[in-house]
Scaffold this motif. Structure first.
Motif, mmCIF file in Angstrom:
data_model
loop_
_atom_site.group_PDB
_atom_site.id
_atom_site.type_symbol
_atom_site.label_atom_id
_atom_site.label_comp_id
_atom_site.label_asym_id
_atom_site.label_seq_id
_atom_site.Cartn_x
_atom_site.Cartn_y
_atom_site.Cartn_z
ATOM 1 N N GLU A 69 0.846 -1.194 0.000
ATOM 2 C CA GLU A 69 0.000 0.000 0.000
ATOM 3 C C GLU A 69 0.882 1.245 0.000
ATOM 4 O O GLU A 69 1.962 1.237 0.595
ATOM 5 C CB GLU A 69 -0.926 0.012 1.234
ATOM 6 C CG GLU A 69 -1.931 -1.131 1.280
ATOM 7 C CD GLU A 69 -2.968 -1.091 0.167
ATOM 8 O OE1 GLU A 69 -3.027 -0.096 -0.582
ATOM 9 O OE2 GLU A 69 -3.710 -2.076 0.045
ATOM 10 N N PRO A 70 0.471 2.304 -0.718
ATOM 11 C CA PRO A 70 -0.818 2.489 -1.381
ATOM 12 C C PRO A 70 -0.896 1.937 -2.802
ATOM 13 O O PRO A 70 -1.855 2.196 -3.508
ATOM 14 C CB PRO A 70 -0.961 4.011 -1.403
ATOM 15 C CG PRO A 70 0.448 4.492 -1.597
ATOM 16 C CD PRO A 70 1.303 3.537 -0.804
ATOM 17 N N HIS A 72 -1.536 -1.018 -4.062
ATOM 18 C CA HIS A 72 -2.728 -1.831 -4.307
ATOM 19 C C HIS A 72 -3.959 -0.959 -4.530
ATOM 20 O O HIS A 72 -4.709 -1.132 -5.516
ATOM 21 C CB HIS A 72 -2.935 -2.767 -3.109
ATOM 22 C CG HIS A 72 -4.258 -3.454 -3.073
ATOM 23 N ND1 HIS A 72 -5.122 -3.347 -2.004
ATOM 24 C CD2 HIS A 72 -4.890 -4.232 -3.982
ATOM 25 C CE1 HIS A 72 -6.208 -4.048 -2.248
ATOM 26 N NE2 HIS A 72 -6.095 -4.596 -3.436
ATOM 27 N N GLU A 73 -4.163 -0.024 -3.640
ATOM 28 C CA GLU A 73 -5.325 0.866 -3.726
ATOM 29 C C GLU A 73 -5.297 1.684 -5.024
ATOM 30 O O GLU A 73 -6.321 1.820 -5.713
ATOM 31 C CB GLU A 73 -5.337 1.810 -2.516
ATOM 32 C CG GLU A 73 -6.450 2.839 -2.526
ATOM 33 C CD GLU A 73 -6.331 3.833 -1.385
ATOM 34 O OE1 GLU A 73 -7.066 4.839 -1.407
ATOM 35 O OE2 GLU A 73 -5.497 3.600 -0.479
ATOM 36 N N HIS A 74 -4.138 2.216 -5.378
ATOM 37 C CA HIS A 74 -4.043 3.083 -6.554
ATOM 38 C C HIS A 74 -4.196 2.301 -7.860
ATOM 39 O O HIS A 74 -4.818 2.785 -8.816
ATOM 40 C CB HIS A 74 -2.720 3.840 -6.533
ATOM 41 C CG HIS A 74 -2.593 4.805 -5.393
ATOM 42 N ND1 HIS A 74 -3.684 5.283 -4.689
ATOM 43 C CD2 HIS A 74 -1.490 5.396 -4.820
ATOM 44 C CE1 HIS A 74 -3.269 6.110 -3.746
ATOM 45 N NE2 HIS A 74 -1.958 6.193 -3.812
ATOM 46 N N VAL A 92 3.205 -6.378 -4.686
ATOM 47 C CA VAL A 92 1.751 -6.186 -4.745
ATOM 48 C C VAL A 92 1.121 -7.104 -5.790
ATOM 49 O O VAL A 92 -0.003 -7.574 -5.623
ATOM 50 C CB VAL A 92 1.417 -4.694 -5.005
ATOM 51 C CG1 VAL A 92 1.661 -4.300 -6.458
ATOM 52 C CG2 VAL A 92 -0.012 -4.389 -4.595
#
Length: 376
Positions: A69-70, A72-74, A92
């Motif tokens: 992270e971040p 994965h989120e992005h 990731v």
């Protein structure tokens, strides 16, 4: 094609350089999201990731961040916004491979990741091409430039591990915290991605035998050299009938093998197919421009509409059936029933599979003990 880059470190800036100097006005880096760096002027810098996600003019996002992270989120946000994503982030990808593939399919975009394994070597692309015809039965190789630099330098200069590690850190070949490279986590991520692509198999990190290379000494290298072997840090995975086994550890490679003669930051990756036989790829596995080159190749494949060859993963079960020739250097008491022979401080174990070794021997060993696999 308009491109945004997430992360402007060594690889991200390398991608920008190649696109800017060799893009032939077909590709344009229009936005960059990165941590501010007072020592580096970052072009096209935006303050929030939303400025990229919400920008409909951006066609592709190149992700060169480190860690889970971040990133994965992005990556998910960009895929769900209808943007192609190209990533070099093996950590990731190994953890969220299926989630990224599903999001790309749902949004009719592509998720590409050639640079995540093997740096500049077109390993994953050719692995995917090979499996169009063949059943791939095994994949193995030197997949980490830092660990290979350390071992090849130790071999050449007859130097000990800690001294070479410090030199590697000073030269920028090793991180300040080198654990991912020398304790096997980086290679594990890469060999798991390789299994995803090569076998269409869902594999679990905890099933692999992972042994650190920290215990190796100049004396160890010389001992195996006298036997005609060169020590190399290899990742390996084999599969048959939706069953697999794999490891990350020091291997004793015959001195005339390709692996034994792969030095410095170079990588060497090999697959076995039922019609192609043994197929090996060699090249720079790390560094700014080799990795950036692989990313830009993925970018060009987007334009030519060549999707990466990926299929839905199947459940694979761990099944250790191959007998291994393990050698250990330890001061611990090892039950005689496991010992096939001894030579000074080195013990050759009875042939055993990975589960037998993990259950019976690994609990007896300390972190300073050396484990080496030799050919049977």
């Amino acid at each position: 094609m308009n491109i945004a880059i997430l992360g402007y470190g060594v690889v991200g800036s390398g991608v920008d350089h190649i696109i800017t100097t060799r893009g032939q006005n077909k590709h344009h880096v229009t936005k960059v999201w990165s941590r501010p760096n007072p020592k580096k002027q970052i072009p096209h810098l935006v303050s929030t990731i939303k400025e990229i996600i919400n920008d409909e003019s951006i066609d592709c996002v190149v992700e060169t961040l480190n860690g889970i992270e971040p990133a994965h989120e992005h990556i998910l946000a960009c895929l769900n916004a209808g943007k192609h994503v190209i990533s070099a982030n093996k950590a990731v990808i190994a953890k969220y491979y299926e989630e990224f593939q599903a999001a790309a399919k749902k949004n009719d975009v592509q998720f590409k990741f050639e640079a995540s394994v093997g740096g500049g070597i077109p390993w994953l692309k050719e692995l995917g091409r090979a499996k169009r015809i063949d059943t791939i039965t095994s994949c193995s190789g030197i997949l980490n430039g830092t660990s290979n630099y350390i071992l090849s330098t130790m071999t050449k200069e007859q130097a000990d591990f800690e001294a070479v590690l410090k030199d590697a850190q000073a030269l920028g070949f090793a991180e300040a915290n080198p654990s991912a490279d020398i304790d096997g986590f980086d290679v594990l991520n890469k060999i798991m991605i390789t299994a995803n692509v090569g076998f269409n198999g869902r594999v679990q990190a905890e099933d692999f035998l992972v042994c650190s290379m920290r215990p190796v000494t100049a004396s160890d290298i010389q001992y195996f050299k006298n036997k005609g072997y060169t020590l190399k840090y290899l990742g390996q995975v084999e599969a048959e009938n939706q069953q697999y086994e794999g490891s990350v550890m020091i291997n004793a490679c015959l001195e005339d093998s390709l692996e034994a003669n792969t030095n410095q930051n170079y990588n060497c990756a090999t697959l076995q197919g039922d019609t192609i036989g043994t197929l090996t790829f060699y090249g720079q596995g790390a560094g700014q421009f080799p990795t950036a080159h692989a990313i830009v190749q993925d970018l060009l494949d987007l334009e030519s509409d060549r999707p990466q060859v990926n299929q839905e993963l199947q459940d694979f079960t761990f099944h250790a059936k191959t007998k291994n020739n393990f050698w250990i250097r330890t001061n611990q008491q090892i039950p005689e029933k496991f010992i096939a022979g001894q030579d000074n401080q080195y013990s050759q174990l009875m042939p055993m599979n990975l589960i037998e070794f993990k259950e019976n021997l690994l609990p007896l060993l300390k972190k300073e003990d050396l484990v080496v696999r030799m050919p049977l």
